[in-house]
Every structure is written in C-alpha cells, then in structure tokens.
Design an enzyme around this catalytic site. Sequence first.
Site: not given
Length: 412
Positions: A118, A298
């Site tokens: 992440d 992201d």
Amino acid sequence: MKFSSPFASLLALVSIAAAVPKSRNDGVIRIPLARKSADVAGHVDMSALSAHLFSVSNKYRQTFSAFEANTGYAHPLSGKMRSSIRERDVPLINQGTELWYGEIDVGTPPQTFNVSIDSGSTDLFLPSASCLDCAGHKMYHAAASSTAKDEGKFVSLSYGEGQVIGDEYSDDVFLGGYEASSQIFLAASEYSSNFAYPDFQPDGLLGFAFEEISGLEAKSVFETISDSGVLPERVFSVKLSSTAGESELSIGATNPNLYIEDTLTYTAVTKEGYWQVNLEAVSRGGSTVASNSVSIIDTGTTMIITTDDAAEAYYQDIPGSSNSTQGGITYYYIPCDTIGSYTPTFSFGGRSFGVSEETFNLGPESDGSSDCLGGIAGMSDLDFWVVGGVFLQNVYTVFDQGNTQVGFAELA
Ligand SMILES: *[C@@H]1O[C@H](CO)[C@@H](O)[C@H](O)[C@H]1NC(C)=O
Ligand SMILES: *[C@@H]1O[C@H](CO)[C@@H](O)[C@H](O)[C@H]1NC(C)=O
C-alpha cells in the site's frame, strides 16, 4: 471515526543482534495476486467495491490525522475531509478488497508473511500469536524471535472498513532480501472482520508512504531500509497487473525488462507524506477534463477517485452514461459496447499515459446489464485525485525516495 495512537517519542534502538539473512531474488518480490474484488460472476462486485472505497476515504482520514499529530499542523489536502468527519451510514461488507500482496520475513529466525502493498499508508501490521480473530492468517510469534522487542504501547490503527489493535513491536523485517533493523510495527491482537481470512487473503498490510503519515510515528519498512544506506538506489518500483504472475515489486532498483526506458518520466513529490504529485492533465478524446490537480499515487486503491465535479466533468456528454451514488461515492456507467471509446489519458511530468479499455472498464453493473462501470469515481469529500490500480496497471511506476519523485514509464 476514532483514530488513536500514543504519540510518545520513539526510541528506535538499532539492533546489532545477528539476523539470519535470507536471500531472495536481489530485491525483487513477485507479487502473486491480481486484483480480486471486481468481477464476480461476470459483473462488478459493487458491494465489495463500495466497501473498499469507503475504506479508502477512511484511510485518508486516518493518515491526515496522523500527519497532523506528527507535524503539528493540518495536511493541506485534509480540508474537505476535516469538515466532514462523521460516521457514515454505509453497510460494511466482508469482501476481499486487497489488491496486490507479496512476502516479507520478520524476526530471527524469519517468519514469512504475505502483506498487502500500500503506497497510500506507512505502517506495517501483522496478526500476533494472541489474535483470536486471525484464524487462517499466519501469525507473528514474538516469543519465537530472538530479535523481537515489545515497545510497551497499545495502539489501534483504523483503515475504515477495518481496524487493527494490538501491541507495538520492533523486530527485523526483510523485504526483497533487504533488512529493516528494529522495524516498528503493530502486532495485532484484534482484527476487525474485514481483515479476516479468507476475505482478506494476505496476513497483514505494508505501507510504503512517508513517516509523516504514520499512525505509529515510525518510518515505513522501505524508509528504514533505504535510510540504512544499503540500497543501490533509494527507490522501489512496481508493475501491477491483473494477470497472475505478472506483478512485481523491486526494492532498490527498477527492473529494466518491464518498461521502455526512454519513456521513463519523473515528476516531483510536491509534499512528503503521501506519494503526492502534480497531475498535469486528465483528458478524454483529445479534450482536457482536468489540469494541474493534486494527486496521490496509491497502490492500495482499486479505482481512480476524484472530486464529484471532476468525475461529473469527465463523464458528461458521453452518450448513454448514467450514475449512482452510494455512501458518498458516485459511480458512473457507460454502455459496455462503447466504453472503449471513452478511456482517459493522464499526463505527468510532460508525458501522457493512456488507460486501456481493459483496465478502465470494471465490468457490467449487474448480470446481463449492458452498462459497464467506468474506472473513475467521484467522492464528495475529496479535494484531490487518488490514482489507483485502474491507472497503475498501465504503467511501470518508480517511487524514488532519494530524489523525492515518482516516475512512470510505458510497459515493455
Ligand atoms: C503468500 O501467498 C502466495 C499466493 O497466494 C502463496 O503461494 C504463499 O504460500 C503465501 N506465503 C505465505 C507465507 O503464506
Ligand atoms: C448523473 O446523474 C444525474 C441525475 O440523474 C444527471 O443529472 C447527470 O447528468 C448524470 N451525469 C452523468 C455524467 O451521467
């Protein structure tokens, strides 16, 4: 949403205990899993997707709070979210929403875990041996690691659809064969149901953003490794694909076999915290829909998410388009037989990168529907663009900590 973390000062004692080095492919981690939540029974899994996007909104809320706690001032992008911090009435569904994950080793001797990759958060969490809600996951046994150290803090991290609570530990963490000595992480004794196996396949989550947005007030595993000076280059790079076996994370280098070298284009990180860069332009069919927007790169978000206005502007005038709003997120649909004509192009650092139909089209709205979900959604409390998997599968991405910039290249 409650976010709490004891912001006591951190004593990151560098361990000199001999770790058992485990050699892996020179910084390269093959990421086994493709995107999982879309495409159930031939249509997009809207409940999983909206649970995931709801969690994205909360991830940003949490990381904004952490930024403010760590730096003493509000993150410039947090404005709209700060004014709308409230509980939302969204059904939270236990569906797998993990994206791409890979293996890390923790402790001495090493214990191996799969962690979700992440770039939109910073902390590492794993299930601890005392976790009752973690059956099916591999659990971290601190007692079995001679380098484990209990930091004496009980912490919770909230990821919106999920929350993890437990003790802060430090131990040696190995990523791509590189060691992060005395890495701070959360050994969770409680996992909310959304992180339960098998809906959530990896064991934990590994953040790759900057220390400024850490809820543990700690460097990421990558920052710890990079700051120790061992990397050939202070970068990590990813190829993300929904084809099994094609995704890869490289630590300390790029993999030149995966991209076309002379297309690699860098753009500066405009504020350390997230991997935040200027999105020069979003265009469709030759017309510019948005320009010079703040964006966050992201890997932990499936779609591309933007403001309601920007999303509306993107889809307006597309014949047959429609939209629906669920939990503050507006989804847009385009007839499946024409969606390929309405894919976006994103420009960063002076170069344009197209989004393929395959990645932009998330599938029919429901079984037999002739309307397909477009890869850009609007979120009412966002002030910026979250550039997630829908875009990132089209490029090779280099996260360059040494020069605080992000590079994108055409895939080879
Ligand atoms: C990580 O996931 C892959 C693919 O699902 C699996 O083959 C591997 O055994 C897992 N590793 C661990 C440590 O569970
Ligand atoms: C979204 O839905 C509203 C209400 O149905 C409609 O007025 C608007 O034109 C729609 N926008 C797009 C781009 O489809």
